[in-house]
Scaffold this active site. Structure first.
Site, PDB file in Angstrom:
ATOM      1  N   HIS A  12       0.831  -1.211   0.000  1.00 27.53           N
ATOM      2  CA  HIS A  12       0.000   0.000   0.000  1.00 27.53           C
ATOM      3  C   HIS A  12       0.864   1.259   0.000  1.00 27.53           C
ATOM      4  O   HIS A  12       1.846   1.347   0.739  1.00 27.53           O
ATOM      5  CB  HIS A  12      -0.905   0.013   1.229  1.00 27.53           C
ATOM      6  CG  HIS A  12      -2.104   0.899   1.065  1.00 27.53           C
ATOM      7  ND1 HIS A  12      -2.010   2.280   1.067  1.00 27.53           N
ATOM      8  CD2 HIS A  12      -3.411   0.612   0.882  1.00 27.53           C
ATOM      9  CE1 HIS A  12      -3.217   2.797   0.903  1.00 27.53           C
ATOM     10  NE2 HIS A  12      -4.081   1.809   0.790  1.00 27.53           N
ATOM     11  N   THR A  29      11.731   9.997  10.236  1.00 29.19           N
ATOM     12  CA  THR A  29      11.321   8.587  10.237  1.00 29.19           C
ATOM     13  C   THR A  29       9.813   8.407  10.079  1.00 29.19           C
ATOM     14  O   THR A  29       9.366   7.373   9.603  1.00 29.19           O
ATOM     15  CB  THR A  29      11.761   7.889  11.538  1.00 29.19           C
ATOM     16  OG1 THR A  29      11.181   8.579  12.664  1.00 29.19           O
ATOM     17  CG2 THR A  29      13.271   7.892  11.661  1.00 29.19           C
ATOM     18  N   HIS A  86       9.174  14.635   8.908  1.00 30.93           N
ATOM     19  CA  HIS A  86       9.786  13.957  10.045  1.00 30.93           C
ATOM     20  C   HIS A  86      10.735  12.908   9.479  1.00 30.93           C
ATOM     21  O   HIS A  86      10.386  12.179   8.553  1.00 30.93           O
ATOM     22  CB  HIS A  86       8.703  13.303  10.904  1.00 30.93           C
ATOM     23  CG  HIS A  86       9.195  12.745  12.197  1.00 30.93           C
ATOM     24  ND1 HIS A  86       9.943  11.578  12.270  1.00 30.93           N
ATOM     25  CD2 HIS A  86       9.053  13.176  13.483  1.00 30.93           C
ATOM     26  CE1 HIS A  86      10.214  11.313  13.529  1.00 30.93           C
ATOM     27  NE2 HIS A  86       9.695  12.274  14.286  1.00 30.93           N
TER      28      HIS A  86
END
Length: 302
Positions: free
Chosen positions: A82, A170, A168
């Site tokens: 996905h 991660t 961000h």
């Protein structure tokens, strides 16, 4: 009567149960918030969580969820079928009782700002909350995914609504918004040729001339128990009254037949409005004079 707002965030983790449980615990442990459902998919490497509460409870649970997901999920090491752009990829708010779409839009703005300020995850507002027309469609926001998002947010039209021109490192970015109920709906095919699923998905989705209010993609899925691979047509039915589920089922069956392929199974992801299923029952049972309001027992006692 008590206000009820529903949220159905998707997190980019479906293979590590301990991470999913830690994220879900943030919902369980929020006073005034009720966890309704959660499910994970290993092939998609994604989990869908459903919870309800009043605006304040849903706000607190949602911010806590993003903080925990950002702590535990690193998209630099994430793979799955996905598309995704964030540890919490998408976070919609739906008006259920004693609230309006406008209430959910306001909630999305409050939550979006808090996510950026407290979790350090930039936020795009989408669907009914969108601040620009091109941001109504989640697919357009997500294009480029996590790997391309740092470059995308530098483009003139793609600065996040909260958090500035960055991602961000991660946890990427998150889409937050208000929308009506949708049905997440998959159809499995008895072939491992994913191109067939992609061809069918293109035929039925609205953006390529298919059915109104249908978003669809073709994926290759691996059975968790047997390891067998098969093709899947995955759909988001954004308005099941505009295009009912049975119409998509019959069209996918019809289009699959040209390849000598059959639909082996369908599945609903997460929760589904009862009327969407009653419409299917009415179609297949040919009860054309069925009255949903009068002839559903639960409508008289709930």
């Amino acid at each position: 009567m008590a206000q009820i707002i529903e949220s159905i965030p998707n997190i980019s983790e479906g293979r590590r149960p301990e991470v999913v449980e830690a994220c879900v615990d943030e919902i369980r442990n929020t006073p005034g918030c009720t966890l309704l459902d959660y499910s994970s998919d290993e092939s998609h490497n994604r989990s869908v969580i459903t919870y309800i509460g009043d605006a304040k409870a849903v706000e607190e649970a949602s911010v806590k969820l993003v903080k925990k997901a950002a702590e535990l999920i690193d998209l630099n090491h994430h793979e799955g079928e996905h598309p995704r752009m964030g540890a919490v990829d998408v976070m919609p708010f739906l008006p259920i009782k004693d609230c309006t779409t406008e209430d959910c839009i306001e909630l999305s703005r409050v939550v979006g700002k808090r996510i950026a300020d407290e979790a350090g995850v930039p936020v795009f507002l989408y669907e009914e909350s969108a601040t620009r027309p091109e941001r109504q469609n989640l697919v357009k926001i997500r294009k480029g995914q996590f790997e391309g998002m740092a470059e995308k947010v530098q483009e003139p039209d793609w600065e996040p609504d909260f958090g500035g021109r960055r991602i961000h490192p991660t946890a990427g970015v998150t889409a937050v918004g208000a929308r009506p109920p949708l049905v997440a709906f998959n159809l499995d095919l008895d072939t491992d040729d994913v191109q067939i699923a992609k061809n069918i998905a293109k035929i039925i989705r609205e953006k390529d001339g298919g059915f109104k209010c249908v978003k669809s993609m073709g994926f290759e899925i691996e059975d968790e128990e047997t390891g067998r691979k098969y093709a899947q047509v995955s759909c988001n039915m954004t308005n099941f009254e505009q295009t009912p589920l049975y119409r998509v089922v019959e069209t996918v069956k019809f289009e699959a037949a040209r390849y000598g392929v059959h639909v082996t199974k369908t599945e609903i992801i997460g929760l589904c409005p009862m009327k969407a299923m009653v419409d299917c029952a009415q179609y297949y049972m040919q009860t054309n004079d069925f009255d949903f309001e009068k002839q559903i027992l639960e409508n008289h006692i709930i």
